[in-house]
Each structure stands twice: as C-alpha cells, then as structure tokens.
Design an enzyme around this catalytic site. Structure first.
Site, PDB file in Angstrom:
ATOM      1  N   LYS A 116       0.831  -1.206   0.000  1.00 49.74           N
ATOM      2  CA  LYS A 116       0.000   0.000   0.000  1.00 49.74           C
ATOM      3  C   LYS A 116       0.867   1.258   0.000  1.00 49.74           C
ATOM      4  CE  LYS A 116      -3.554  -0.536   2.599  1.00 49.74           C
ATOM      5  NZ  LYS A 116      -4.232  -0.629   3.901  1.00 49.74           N
ATOM      6  N   THR A 122      -2.617  -4.736  -2.382  1.00 54.33           N
ATOM      7  CA  THR A 122      -3.093  -5.995  -2.947  1.00 54.33           C
ATOM      8  C   THR A 122      -3.996  -6.685  -1.935  1.00 54.33           C
ATOM      9  OG1 THR A 122      -1.179  -7.176  -2.102  1.00 54.33           O
ATOM     10  CG2 THR A 122      -1.010  -6.293  -4.323  1.00 54.33           C
ATOM     11  N   GLU A 174      -3.121 -12.482  -4.759  1.00 52.80           N
ATOM     12  CA  GLU A 174      -3.302 -11.089  -4.380  1.00 52.80           C
ATOM     13  C   GLU A 174      -3.804 -10.281  -5.563  1.00 52.80           C
ATOM     14  OE1 GLU A 174      -0.082  -9.439  -2.080  1.00 52.80           O
ATOM     15  OE2 GLU A 174       0.790 -11.421  -1.815  1.00 52.80           O
ATOM     16  N   ILE A 177      -6.769  -3.941  -7.404  1.00 55.49           N
ATOM     17  CA  ILE A 177      -7.885  -3.409  -8.184  1.00 55.49           C
ATOM     18  C   ILE A 177      -7.474  -2.042  -8.724  1.00 55.49           C
ATOM     19  CG2 ILE A 177     -10.329  -2.792  -8.132  1.00 55.49           C
ATOM     20  CD1 ILE A 177     -10.609  -4.682  -5.716  1.00 55.49           C
ATOM     21  N   HIS A 179      -8.377   0.916  -9.220  1.00 51.96           N
ATOM     22  CA  HIS A 179      -9.389   1.874  -8.799  1.00 51.96           C
ATOM     23  C   HIS A 179      -8.933   2.442  -7.458  1.00 51.96           C
ATOM     24  CE1 HIS A 179     -13.349   3.646  -8.233  1.00 51.96           C
ATOM     25  NE2 HIS A 179     -13.333   3.188  -6.995  1.00 51.96           N
ATOM     26  N   TYR A 186     -11.028  -4.768   4.195  1.00 50.36           N
ATOM     27  CA  TYR A 186     -10.806  -6.062   4.859  1.00 50.36           C
ATOM     28  C   TYR A 186     -12.145  -6.617   5.340  1.00 50.36           C
ATOM     29  CZ  TYR A 186      -5.810  -4.910   5.090  1.00 50.36           C
ATOM     30  OH  TYR A 186      -4.515  -4.576   4.787  1.00 50.36           O
ATOM     31  N   LYS A 202       9.090 -13.415 -11.912  1.00 45.30           N
ATOM     32  CA  LYS A 202      10.508 -13.289 -12.258  1.00 45.30           C
ATOM     33  C   LYS A 202      11.264 -12.429 -11.255  1.00 45.30           C
ATOM     34  CE  LYS A 202       9.584  -9.718 -15.719  1.00 45.30           C
ATOM     35  NZ  LYS A 202       9.486  -9.454 -17.146  1.00 45.30           N
ATOM     36  N   PHE A 204      13.868  -9.395  -9.936  1.00 46.65           N
ATOM     37  CA  PHE A 204      14.190  -8.002 -10.232  1.00 46.65           C
ATOM     38  C   PHE A 204      15.425  -7.611  -9.444  1.00 46.65           C
ATOM     39  CE2 PHE A 204       9.718  -8.582 -10.975  1.00 46.65           C
ATOM     40  CZ  PHE A 204       9.583  -8.031 -12.243  1.00 46.65           C
TER      41      PHE A 204
HETATM   42  P1  ADP Z   1      -1.988  -6.529   3.214  1.00 47.57           P
HETATM   43  O1  ADP Z   1      -0.584  -6.931   3.421  1.00 47.57           O
HETATM   44  O2  ADP Z   1      -2.841  -6.608   4.466  1.00 47.57           O
HETATM   45  O3  ADP Z   1      -2.639  -7.240   2.061  1.00 47.57           O
HETATM   46  P2  ADP Z   1      -1.668  -4.228   1.483  1.00 47.57           P
HETATM   47  O4  ADP Z   1      -0.657  -3.151   1.710  1.00 47.57           O
HETATM   48  O5  ADP Z   1      -1.406  -5.178   0.361  1.00 47.57           O
HETATM   49  O6  ADP Z   1      -1.907  -4.976   2.853  1.00 47.57           O
HETATM   50  O7  ADP Z   1      -3.071  -3.508   1.269  1.00 47.57           O
HETATM   51  C1  ADP Z   1      -4.192  -4.305   0.905  1.00 47.57           C
HETATM   52  C2  ADP Z   1      -5.478  -3.742   1.410  1.00 47.57           C
HETATM   53  O8  ADP Z   1      -5.662  -2.414   0.911  1.00 47.57           O
HETATM   54  C3  ADP Z   1      -6.664  -4.534   0.890  1.00 47.57           C
HETATM   55  O9  ADP Z   1      -6.961  -5.641   1.726  1.00 47.57           O
HETATM   56  C4  ADP Z   1      -7.775  -3.491   0.871  1.00 47.57           C
HETATM   57  O10 ADP Z   1      -8.467  -3.481   2.112  1.00 47.57           O
HETATM   58  C5  ADP Z   1      -7.026  -2.177   0.696  1.00 47.57           C
HETATM   59  N1  ADP Z   1      -7.127  -1.585  -0.654  1.00 47.57           N
HETATM   60  C6  ADP Z   1      -7.407  -0.273  -0.883  1.00 47.57           C
HETATM   61  N2  ADP Z   1      -7.408  -0.012  -2.190  1.00 47.57           N
HETATM   62  C7  ADP Z   1      -7.139  -1.186  -2.837  1.00 47.57           C
HETATM   63  C8  ADP Z   1      -7.009  -1.552  -4.213  1.00 47.57           C
HETATM   64  N3  ADP Z   1      -7.169  -0.631  -5.192  1.00 47.57           N
HETATM   65  N4  ADP Z   1      -6.742  -2.845  -4.517  1.00 47.57           N
HETATM   66  C9  ADP Z   1      -6.580  -3.749  -3.535  1.00 47.57           C
HETATM   67  N5  ADP Z   1      -6.678  -3.469  -2.216  1.00 47.57           N
HETATM   68  C10 ADP Z   1      -6.960  -2.201  -1.852  1.00 47.57           C
HETATM   69 MG    MG Z   2      -1.681  -7.451   0.140  1.00 41.42          MG
END
Ligand code: ADP
Ligand code: MG
Length: 250
Positions: A116, A122, A174, A177, A179, A186, A202, A204
């Site tokens: 994030k 993801t 994972e 999205i 958007h 969650y 792959k 990096f």
């Molecule tokens: P985690 O390690 O808990 O998966 P991430 O840093 O990968 O944390 O963030 C994932 C979370 O971010 C998702 O579970 C969701 O709640 C939130 N989120 C917000 N925007 C998106 C997006 N565009 N795509 C996927 N997850 C998103």
């Molecule tokens: Mg994630």
C-alpha cells in the site's frame, strides 16, 4: 514490484551450490481433480537448470509487491528479464487452459510488505480460496475484473505466487484493483474473474525495477481488458449472483 505477495516471482536459485532435494506437498484441487504431489530430487548443477522458475530452496525475504521480489545483483540467479514478448509456452498454456476463472472470497490481512505504501495495495484471499485453485494453474501475473461486495466492477491485476511464509509450499493470490478506494475493505467479499495471463514470476534487481514492472503489468492489463473478448466479462452474471462466501471455478 509485485503486489499481493505478488512477490513478483523470484527464482531464487542463488544459494543452490550443494546437492539438495525438495518436495511439494500434495495439493487438493477441488472435486474433479485428484490430489497430486510433485517431487523433485536434484543433484548437482545440471539439475538446477530444470527447476521451475519459482523454485527456491529458501524463502525469499519479504519484499513489497508482486511475488518474486528483488534479487541481489551479486547472486547467481537468472538475470532480470525486462524483455517484452510472449510468456514461455508452457507457463502460458498452464495459465490459459483454466481461464476464465471465477473466484470469490473474503479479503484477509496479507503480509504487510508495504504494498500500500508503494501505491499498489493488494487484497489477499484466505488460504481456503487459494487451496481450491487448480494445482497446475501457473504462477505469475494475470488480469481480469474485480468487485468488492456488491460494488462496481473494476479492472484488476493479480499475482499468483509462492508464499514465502509457508516456505514456498503454498500459493498466495493477491489482487490489485485498478481503482482508488476511499477506505480499506478487509472482511468484505471480493469477487474476481481472471481472463488473461501476462507473464510468469521473475526476479528483479532493484525496487525501482520491480515497481516499473508492476506499472507495466497494470498498463498491459488495462489495454487487454478493453478488448471485446475480455470486456464482455465485466458484465458477467457472476458479479450479480447472490454472494456465497467462497467460490472457485469456471
Ligand atoms: P496486506 O498486506 O494486508 O494485504 P496491502 O498493503 O497489500 O496490505 O493492502 C491491501 C489492502 O488495501 C486490501 O486488503 C484493501 O483493504 C485495501 N485496498 C485499498 N485499495 C485497494 C485496491 N485498489 N486494490 C486492492 N486493495 C486495496
Ligand atoms: Mg496485500
């Protein structure tokens, strides 16, 4: 970068200097597929050439982004491959034969790799959903459509990779999205249909290279999803079906 524990695949062959053996445990793959197990015993350098690209005798360090992640420049791993072009035949066919693939499950906490923070969150599926994937579905980067709860359907990119927290014996799935959401989701039900395959996991050589690859994946997904053969799934009834907690299949 590789989201979702998209640890953008890493074929971490770098420490394989001694003879070794490893085995993948049986993976149950749903009603019609028998449980399978694969065992590989590799002896010496020649055998290393036959290892799958995602094989690693050691869990890779957690890195943000897609599976695979970053490999030190001083390693003996395969050099980063930034060349465009079609994915290797075997991996592409292992991916395509299962598509389109419909999948639904609760969004759970991931590995906290900082996806994030890098602008590429993801959403992770729980183990149950991942365990139901066809065992021969190739790891790598895919694209398709996604919807949270009964919300709008958006383009997505998805990583299926080996989960280093389970010593690479379990896959993780994972979804990023494409958007911008106002809040995390969650605990919500995420519905996806996977319609296309971009590339295998792959290595990096730097975080910048990983991020750049993920951005390329996102652009490629956006382009492909505008084509009629992929666009049609945006309107699929699957996204309007009454929610069951978990669902996998075609
Ligand atoms: P985690 O390690 O808990 O998966 P991430 O840093 O990968 O944390 O963030 C994932 C979370 O971010 C998702 O579970 C969701 O709640 C939130 N989120 C917000 N925007 C998106 C997006 N565009 N795509 C996927 N997850 C998103
Ligand atoms: Mg994630």
């Amino acid at each position: 970068m590789s989201y979702c524990g998209f640890f953008w695949v890493s074929g971490v062959r770098r420490f394989c200097r001694a003879p070794f053996s490893y085995s993948l445990p049986a993976v149950t793959v749903g009603r019609e597929c028998p449980a399978v197990s694969a065992r590989l015993v590799a002896r010496g350098p020649r055998a290393l050439q036959n290892l799958p690209p995602s094989f690693s005798p050691f869990p890779p360090p957690p890195t943000p982004g897609w599976p695979g992640g970053i490999v030190a420049l001083s390693s003996t791993a395969a050099p980063p491959d930034s060349s465009p072009g079609p994915p290797p035949e075997s991996e592409a066919s292992g991916a395509m034969k299962h598509l389109p693939y419909f999948c639904r499950g609760e969004v759970v906490r991931g590995f906290g790799r900082g996806s994030k923070q890098l602008g590429i969150p993801t959403a992770n599926f729980p183990e149950q959903v991942v365990d139901n994937l066809p065992s021969d579905l190739s790891t790598g980067i895919y694209y398709g459509w996604a919807s949270v709860g009964d919300g709008a359907v958006h383009k997505m990119v998805l990583s299926i990779g080996w989960n280093p927290y389970y010593k690479n014996t379990k896959k993780s799935v994972e979804t990023h999205i494409i958007h911008t959401f106002k809040e995390d989701f969650y605990g919500e039900i995420l519905s996806i249909v996977i319609t296309g395959y971009i590339r295998p996991e792959k290595n990096f050589s730097s975080l910048d290279a990983l991020i750049s690859a993920i951005q390329d994946d996102i652009e490629e997904a956006k382009r492909q999803l505008d084509l009629p053969e992929h666009l049609k799934f945006k309107e699929d009834n699957f996204f309007h079906m009454p929610e069951s907690k978990i669902m996998n299949g075609h």
